[in-house]
Design a protein around this motif. Structure first.
Motif, PDB file in Angstrom:
ATOM      1  N   ASP A  40       0.110  10.002  -4.771  1.00  0.00           N
ATOM      2  CA  ASP A  40       0.661  11.299  -4.361  1.00  0.00           C
ATOM      3  C   ASP A  40       1.458  11.959  -5.476  1.00  0.00           C
ATOM      4  N   ARG A  87       0.206   4.448  -2.437  1.00  0.00           N
ATOM      5  CA  ARG A  87       0.051   5.830  -1.975  1.00  0.00           C
ATOM      6  C   ARG A  87       1.044   6.754  -2.681  1.00  0.00           C
ATOM      7  N   PHE A 127      -6.256   8.857  -3.153  1.00  0.00           N
ATOM      8  CA  PHE A 127      -5.888   7.550  -2.619  1.00  0.00           C
ATOM      9  C   PHE A 127      -6.952   7.067  -1.648  1.00  0.00           C
ATOM     10  N   TRP A 154       0.821  -1.208   0.000  1.00  0.00           N
ATOM     11  CA  TRP A 154       0.000   0.000   0.000  1.00  0.00           C
ATOM     12  C   TRP A 154       0.859   1.264   0.000  1.00  0.00           C
TER      13      TRP A 154
END
Length: 301
Positions: free
Chosen positions: A256, A252, A263, A248
């Protein structure tokens, strides 16, 4: 001398074992088990959209080298909605989308499902895992755009391999206007290493050597995060915090990196059960992205 002989023997045995692991890894990566029509019949799964009471067209996306990618093309229920191109994950096929096809049709004017190279009913054998898959999705977008008279936007929805491929393709064409990426990974090395680790096998040096051989065979690992940084379109990344294939933290970072990234982390979800955990929240996130690309319907009078 005897000790030296034993050392050489063990070294040779180690090299043989290493090469066997590398070859097995490459074979499984390039020639995964197929989930095609025969598989669907064997497990009682629908073999095409007609199996879920949906009319459809079927056509072939012809690619260089005699590659033929089969496509299902379905009319959606939302005339002003986007065209959704659904791209499956590794070892899966367009069959993946059939159980929830009606939900995607409710969001779209048209839903297009494709079998990637080496998957489903695609011909010949051998997956893309890199530039080829990205080029195929770009070609699919161009083909779909050429047959669109409505001017509706195109959104790529992908899972795992399809998620990363969708992000990479969107960074190379202006024909994609949004991406929904479920469980994407940073580069091919990430899921490859994690699948090997889950089997209790040594990641090093098997993965680096396998990646090297794949590069030599034209399968170049590419960064989804770098591609996301080039996007100027909405990107929704959905990821489970219990995913053992695509971390994960990587997902992310991908979200980002995008200027319009979002997200959504799903607690206790693995690599493919996100909607089983939090369907309402994820449906709302997808609908928000799609609504942002959908023009308001003009009222009569």
């Amino acid at each position: 001398m005897r000790t030296m002989g034993l050392v050489i023997l063990f070294l040779a045995a180690g090299i043989v074992i290493l090469l066997a692991l590398v070859m097995a890894t490459m074979r499984e990566s390039i020639h995964p088990r197929r989930r095609a029509t025969g598989w669907a019949l064997g497990v009682g799964w629908p073999v095409d959209p007609a199996g879920v009471d949906c009319e459809f067209d079927e056509w072939i996306l012809d690619r260089p080298g005699g590659v033929k990618l089969p496509v299902w093309d379905v009319t959606g229920h939302r005339s002003n909605g986007p065209v959704l191109i659904l791209v499956h994950g590794f070892g899966r096929s367009r069959l993946t989308w059939l159980p929830h096809l009606e939900e995607w049709r409710d969001r779209a004017s048209r839903v297009v499902m494709v079998d990637l190279r080496g998957h489903g009913d695609a011909e010949p054998d051998g997956v893309g895992l890199g530039d080829a898959d990205v080029e195929d999705v770009v070609a699919l977008v161009e083909r779909v755009s050429a047959t669109e008279s409505t001017g509706n936007r195109i959104v790529v929805v992908g899972r795992s391999l399809g998620a990363s491929t969708g992000i990479l393709a969107a960074s190379e064409t202006e024909g994609i206007h949004g991406v929904v990426a479920v469980a994407p990974y940073e580069t091919l090395a990430v899921p490859l290493a994690n699948r090997i680790r889950l089997r209790g096998l040594p990641v090093f040096p098997v993965v680096p050597i396998s990646i090297l051989f794949m590069r030599l065979r034209g399968r170049r690992p590419r960064s989804a995060r770098s591609a996301a940084a080039r996007l100027r379109i909405p990107l929704l990344v959905v990821q489970g915090d219990a995913d053992q294939i695509s971390p994960w933290e990587d997902a992310r970072a991908i979200a980002d990196a995008a200027s319009m990234g979002r997200f959504e982390l799903v607690h206790d979800a693995g690599h493919g059960d996100h909607w089983d955990r939090e369907p309402e929240r994820l449906d709302a996130a997808v609908d928000e992205l799609i609504d942002s690309l959908t023009p308001a319907e003009s009222s009569a009078g």
